[in-house]
Scaffold this motif. Structure first.
Motif, short mmCIF file in Angstrom:
data_model
loop_
_atom_site.label_atom_id
_atom_site.label_comp_id
_atom_site.label_asym_id
_atom_site.label_seq_id
_atom_site.Cartn_x
_atom_site.Cartn_y
_atom_site.Cartn_z
N ALA A 48 4.98 6.14 -19.11
CA ALA A 48 4.15 6.80 -20.11
C ALA A 48 2.66 6.56 -19.86
CB ALA A 48 4.52 6.31 -21.51
N SER A 61 2.06 9.12 -25.12
CA SER A 61 1.94 8.85 -23.68
C SER A 61 0.60 9.38 -23.20
CB SER A 61 3.07 9.51 -22.90
OG SER A 61 2.91 10.92 -22.89
N GLN A 66 2.18 12.79 -18.68
CA GLN A 66 3.14 11.86 -18.09
C GLN A 66 4.57 12.25 -18.48
OE1 GLN A 66 0.94 10.68 -15.75
NE2 GLN A 66 2.41 8.97 -15.82
#
Length: 468
Positions: free
Chosen positions: A361, A446, A450
């Motif tokens: 993340a 995140s 990602q």
């Protein structure tokens, strides 16, 4: 401590009002009024020993139908400016007063919310063009006043129809709240959804009812007001009732309550560009002076000379908010005190370390607060630090639960459950979430783009506060 009179305490009864437009028989002919002329209820200033009028005193006048219990409220409150005048006039819109016989009364509140009521003057209204179904009734209201303890007990206020029901009718209630200056408050509006279907058992008891949520009533604050009416859809034709008005009073609040969020990270472990805090809230009688103290850390709003003590005054909603930070202590006990209230309620504010993030993340570490009042204002705050490779990126925060009422502060109105957060120079950032419902809410976030969204370790819990 002074005992507050209530609307029903006849030992504090003020002299009855007069109606300058009424004839000798006590009749006001609406048709004889000039265009734009109000119906006046005159409030006498002839009981100095009991009233002690002071600039800022607030007075509401009422016309009550003794048969139906429907109450018509004066258009705006009378606020005392000159305490030496002989009388004050409360104004009523003649278009909102159906023909009938009423009791004219008034209530006055002073700046510390002591309340006194008047005896009644009968008056008959004729020549009115006010049409429509009779206004609704509020079974919990006392002489046109909704007191805080009653609102808390039933978690709102019931409102009932006042017309001849027929099976198959569809009824929709509407409520609009106003602050004590008469300004409409969007957050105090309520509408029955979906419409209520009238059944045989409703006809047998003579009414159908809804409940205005406590949050929509609390939003008007002390000495606010509300107007309710209902619409009846019968055989494809819509019928609208007259309005019924009530005043709110927090004058019966006798205790203090305090709450605090939990989970803010300790300052000693935080990124340099963040200043995490737990949010505290006090609730009690509006206008009350309170002293808030902490056993560890500091109150952000306090005097720098002694940041462990903060003195403030509860606002017209009975609330005061503050923030508490801690450098390295895991717990700070918050205590609230007021001279005129027995007891000193306290609550812990807990602080922790940052949690490990997720490489997938792009998050290095994070923390967040929970046990947040579901008032739509106090926020859960999520604090995070991205990995070094992403300090010039953004972070996307998303509320996972699509059916919850929580929203992200600063999010686009069309996508209130998602927000892109720009980072500080050191790669840190934060996001705030508010809710109007006591519930648990799962949040994920995140670095934007990602592959993985990192969920919070546990859902954020929004709580009901005040509890009663």
């Amino acid at each position: 401590m002074q005992t507050r009179p209530t609307a029903l305490d006849e030992s504090f009864s003020l002299n009855a009002p007069s109606l300058p437009q009424a004839n000798q028989a006590g009749v006001i002919d609406i048709a004889a009024l000039s265009p734009g002329e109000f119906v006046l209820v005159r409030i006498p200033n002839d009981q100095i020993d009991l009233w002690h009028p002071t600039p800022g005193d607030t007075v509401w006048a009422y016309l009550t139908d003794p048969q139906s219990g429907v109450i018509v409220l004066s258009e705006i409150a009378v606020v005392v400016d000159d305490p030496n005048v002989a009388s004050w006039d409360a104004k009523f819109d003649p278009g909102k007063i159906p023909n009938g016989t009423y009791k004219a009364t008034y209530q006055k509140w002073n700046l510390v919310n002591d309340v006194a009521s008047s005896s009644a003057t009968p008056v008959t209204i004729q020549g009115s063009t006010a049409a429509g179904y009779p206004g609704p009734t509020f079974p919990e209201a006392s002489d046109g006043v909704l007191y805080y303890s009653t609102i808390a007990t039933v978690d709102g206020a019931h409102v009932r129809t006042n017309y001849g029901l027929q099976p198959g009718d569809q009824v929709t209630f509407h409520w609009q709240g106003f602050d004590k200056w008469g300004n409409a408050l969007p957050k105090a509006a309520y509408k029955t959804q979906p419409a209520l279907n009238v059944a045989e058992e409703d006809c047998d008891k003579g009414y159908i009812a809804d409940k205005i949520p406590a949050l929509n009533i609390r939003a008007v604050g002390d000495l606010g007001s509300g107007a309710a009416y209902y619409e009846v859809l019968r055989e494809g034709v819509n019928h609208t009732s007259l309005e019924t008005n009530v005043v709110t009073s927090w004058s019966d609040i006798a205790t203090l309550q305090v709450t605090s969020t939990a989970g803010a990270p300790k300052a000693s472990t935080q990124p340099t560009d963040l200043y995490p805090c737990n949010c505290g809230t006090v609730f009690g009688e509006p206008g009350l002076d309170v002293t808030i103290s902490v056993t560890a850390g500091q109150i952000v709003e306090a005097d720098p000379g002694d940041p462990t003590i903060y003195k403030t005054r509860l606002d017209s909603y009975g609330l005061a908010s503050f923030s508490v930070s801690s450098n390295d202590q895991p717990v700070s006990i918050i205590t609230v005190h007021a001279n005129k209230v027995a007891g000193m309620p306290s609550v812990p504010a807990t602080f922790g370390d940052y949690l490990d993030g997720s490489a997938a993340a792009g998050i290095e570490k994070y923390a967040y607060t929970t046990y947040v009042p579901s008032d739509g204002v106090t926020a859960c705050t999520i604090y995070f630090q991205v990995m070094d490779a992403f300090v010039d990126q953004t972070v996307t925060v998303t509320i996972v639960d699509t059916n919850c009422q929580a929203t992200i502060v600063g999010a686009d109105l069309e996508t209130p459950k998602t927000r892109v957060v720009y980072l500080n120079d050191d790669g840190s950032g934060s996001a705030q979430i508010v809710d109007k419902c006591a519930e648990k809410v799962q949040v994920a976030f995140s670095v934007t783009g990602q592959a993985q969204m990192l969920p919070l370790q546990y859902p954020v819990e929004f709580i009901s506060f005040p509890s009663v």
